[in-house]
Design an enzyme around this catalytic site. Structure first.
Site, PDB file in Angstrom:
ATOM      1  N   GLU A 170       7.660  -6.905   1.169  1.00 45.15           N
ATOM      2  CA  GLU A 170       6.429  -6.823   1.972  1.00 45.15           C
ATOM      3  C   GLU A 170       5.545  -8.058   1.736  1.00 45.15           C
ATOM      4  O   GLU A 170       5.003  -8.631   2.669  1.00 45.15           O
ATOM      5  CB  GLU A 170       5.634  -5.554   1.623  1.00 45.15           C
ATOM      6  N   LYS A 214      -2.183  -1.564  -3.937  1.00 50.94           N
ATOM      7  CA  LYS A 214      -3.057  -0.395  -3.842  1.00 50.94           C
ATOM      8  C   LYS A 214      -2.247   0.885  -3.855  1.00 50.94           C
ATOM      9  O   LYS A 214      -1.247   0.941  -3.149  1.00 50.94           O
ATOM     10  CB  LYS A 214      -3.838  -0.518  -2.537  1.00 50.94           C
ATOM     11  N   TYR A 234     -15.145   0.776  -7.014  1.00 45.97           N
ATOM     12  CA  TYR A 234     -16.439   1.414  -6.784  1.00 45.97           C
ATOM     13  C   TYR A 234     -17.353   1.231  -7.991  1.00 45.97           C
ATOM     14  O   TYR A 234     -18.551   1.474  -7.906  1.00 45.97           O
ATOM     15  CB  TYR A 234     -16.239   2.893  -6.436  1.00 45.97           C
ATOM     16  N   LYS A 278       0.883   9.966   5.542  1.00 48.71           N
ATOM     17  CA  LYS A 278       1.051   8.624   6.112  1.00 48.71           C
ATOM     18  C   LYS A 278       2.368   7.985   5.670  1.00 48.71           C
ATOM     19  O   LYS A 278       2.500   6.770   5.620  1.00 48.71           O
ATOM     20  CB  LYS A 278      -0.157   7.754   5.727  1.00 48.71           C
ATOM     21  N   LYS A 316       0.854  -1.176   0.000  1.00 46.10           N
ATOM     22  CA  LYS A 316       0.000   0.000   0.000  1.00 46.10           C
ATOM     23  C   LYS A 316       0.895   1.232   0.000  1.00 46.10           C
ATOM     24  O   LYS A 316       1.683   1.445   0.923  1.00 46.10           O
ATOM     25  CB  LYS A 316      -0.893  -0.001   1.229  1.00 46.10           C
ATOM     26  N   ARG A 346     -11.096   9.399   1.992  1.00 46.69           N
ATOM     27  CA  ARG A 346     -10.997  10.039   3.311  1.00 46.69           C
ATOM     28  C   ARG A 346     -12.181  10.967   3.555  1.00 46.69           C
ATOM     29  O   ARG A 346     -12.621  11.144   4.689  1.00 46.69           O
ATOM     30  CB  ARG A 346      -9.641  10.754   3.450  1.00 46.69           C
ATOM     31  N   SER A 400     -10.350   5.362  -4.633  1.00 45.52           N
ATOM     32  CA  SER A 400     -11.329   6.430  -4.785  1.00 45.52           C
ATOM     33  C   SER A 400     -10.896   7.511  -5.773  1.00 45.52           C
ATOM     34  O   SER A 400     -11.697   7.967  -6.588  1.00 45.52           O
ATOM     35  CB  SER A 400     -11.609   7.057  -3.415  1.00 45.52           C
TER      36      SER A 400
END
Ligand code: PBG
Length: 330
Positions: A241, A256, A320, A225, A202, A212, A282
Site C-alpha cells: 500500500e 493507523k 487527541y 469497513k 489503515k 464515529r 480515538s
C-alpha cells in the site's frame, strides 16, 4: 552489533542510576513539534461540547476555535486536522455535503487561514463517512462500496479543500488509486504545492468507535469497513500500500491505529525513507484516559505510549492528547 564489556566490569544500571544520567543517554524525546492536533467541528455559535466517549475532547463551532488554536501554536504544534460533525439532515446516500463550499470544514479552513495565515498547517480528511447517511467512506450500490465512482468524488473534495487553503490533503478512505487521481487534479488546477498525506495503511479496527461517535456516523453505520480498510493480520500488504501511494505521489504516509500497529510503523520506516505519521486513534485515547481516571494505570502511561511512536520511527503523531501536550511533557 558488537557487545563490548562483560559483567561484573560492565554494569548497564550505572547509566540508569540518576535522573540526569538517564536524560543524558535518552535516545528519543517528545516536543510539541511532534504532534498533529485533531479538531472536531460542529454547527452553531459559541459551542464547545464534550464528546461522551472521549472525555477531555470537544466539538467546537467554527467561531469558537481561537482558544484551542492559540494554545496549539503556543505549544509549537505544526498542524491541525479538521473533522466535521455534520448535521444529520445534511447527510445523504452520496455524501453531497462533502462538496459544499460552505460546509463545516470549508468554513473552518477559511476562518483559520484568515486569522492565522501560515502560523500553523491545516490538514483535512478526505473521505465521505462524515457526510453519508450510511456512514461508509464511499458510494454504495447493491451493498457494494464502489471504488472508481467514489474516487471521482474524493478528487473533487480534495480540490475544494485545496482551493479554500488546506495545506495537506489526507485521504482516509482506502479506495484504490485515489492518491494518483488526487495528485493529478491538484496539479492540473495549479495546486502543485499542496501536500498529500495518505492514510496508506489503515486497518479495519475496533479502535475507531469513539471517533464515529464524535462525527456522528456510528448509529448509521451498518456492518463494517472490511471491504476497503485493511485486514489486521497483514504486514506485507501494508508495504505494498505504501509503495503504491508513494509512486502515485504521496508526500507522507500514515499508519493507523497506532499502538497495536507499532511494528508496522517501524517496518514502513525501515523500507521507505519517507515521513511516516502515526495516528493514536480515538479508542486508544479513551482506553488510556479511562485507565488513568479509574487509577488502573498512572498518568505517565500517556508519555510512554506517545514516545513509543517516536522510538518506532514516526515523524509525528496525530493524537487527541496534543491539546494537553504542555502538561504531558512538563
Ligand atoms: C474516516 C476516519 C476515521 C478515523 C479518521 N478518519 C474512522 C473510520 O474510518 O471509521 C478514525 C480516527 C479515530 O478513531 O480517532 N474515514
Amino acid at each position: 552489533m558488537i557487545i563490548t564489556g562483560k559483567y561484573p566490569y560492565l554494569r548497564m544500571r550505572r547509566s540508569r542510576k540518576e535522573e540526569w544520567s538517564r536524560r543524558l543517554v535518552r535516545e528519543n524525546t517528545l516536543s510539541g513539534s511532534d504532534f498533529v492536533l485533531p479538531i472536531f467541528l460542529t454547527d452553531g455559535i459559541n459551542k464547545k461540547q464534550e464528546i461522551k466517549s472521549m472525555k477531555g475532547v470537544y466539538r467546537y463551532s467554527v467561531d469558537n476555535l481561537s482558544s484551542i488554536i492559540d494554545r496549539a501554536i503556543k505549544n509549537k504544534i505544526p498542524m491541525l486536522a479538521l473533522f466535521p460533525n455534520t448535521n444529520q439532515k445534511l447527510k445523504d446516500n452520496s455524501g453531497t455535503e462533502a462538496l459544499n463550499e460552505n460546509n463545516l470544514v470549508s468554513k473552518a479552513i477559511i476562518k483559520i487561514k484568515n486569522k492565522y495565515k501560515n502560523k500553523i498547517g491545516i490538514m483535512c480528511d478526505v473521505a465521505l463517512d462524515p457526510y453519508t447517511s450510511h456512514g461508509h467512506d464511499g458510494l454504495i450500490r447493491k451493498k457494494v462500496i464502489l471504488n472508481d465512482e467514489t474516487v471521482e468524488i474524493l478528487t473533487k473534495q480534495s480540490l475544494l479543500q485545496a482551493q479554500l487553503g488546506c495545506d495537506v490533503i489526507a485521504p482516509s478512505d482506502m479506495m484504490d488509486g485515489r492518491i494518483g487521481e488526487i495528485r493529478k487534479i491538484l496539479d492540473k488546477n495549479g495546486y502543485v504545492k499542496t501536500q498529500i498525506l495518505s492514510y496508506a495503511v489503515k486497518y479495519s479496527s475496533s479502535f475507531y468507535g469513539p471517533f464515529r461517535d464524535a462525527v456522528g456516523s456510528k448509529k448509521a453505520l451498518k456492518g463494517n469497513k472490511k471491504t476497503y480498510q485493511m485486514d489486521y493480520g497483514n504486514l506485507n500488504e501494508a508495504l505494498r500500500e505504501v509503495a503504491l501511494d508513494v509512486k502515485e505521489g504521496a508526500d507522507m504516509v500514515m499508519v493507523k491505529p497506532g499502538l497495536p500497529y507499532i511494528d508496522v510503523i517501524r517496518e514502513v520506516k525501515n523500507c521507505f525513507k519517507i515521513p511516516v505519521l502515526a495516528f493514536q486513534v480515538s479508542g486508544e485515547y479513551s482506553l488510556i484516559s479511562n485507565g488513568i481516571k479509574n487509577k488502573i494505570i498512572k498518568e505517565e502511561a500517556i508519555y510512554e505510549t506517545l514516545l513509543s511512536f517516536k522510538r518506532a520511527g514516526a515523524n509525528a503523531i496525530i493524537s487527541y492528547y496534543a491539546d494537553y501536550i504542555h502538561k504531558i511533557i512538563r
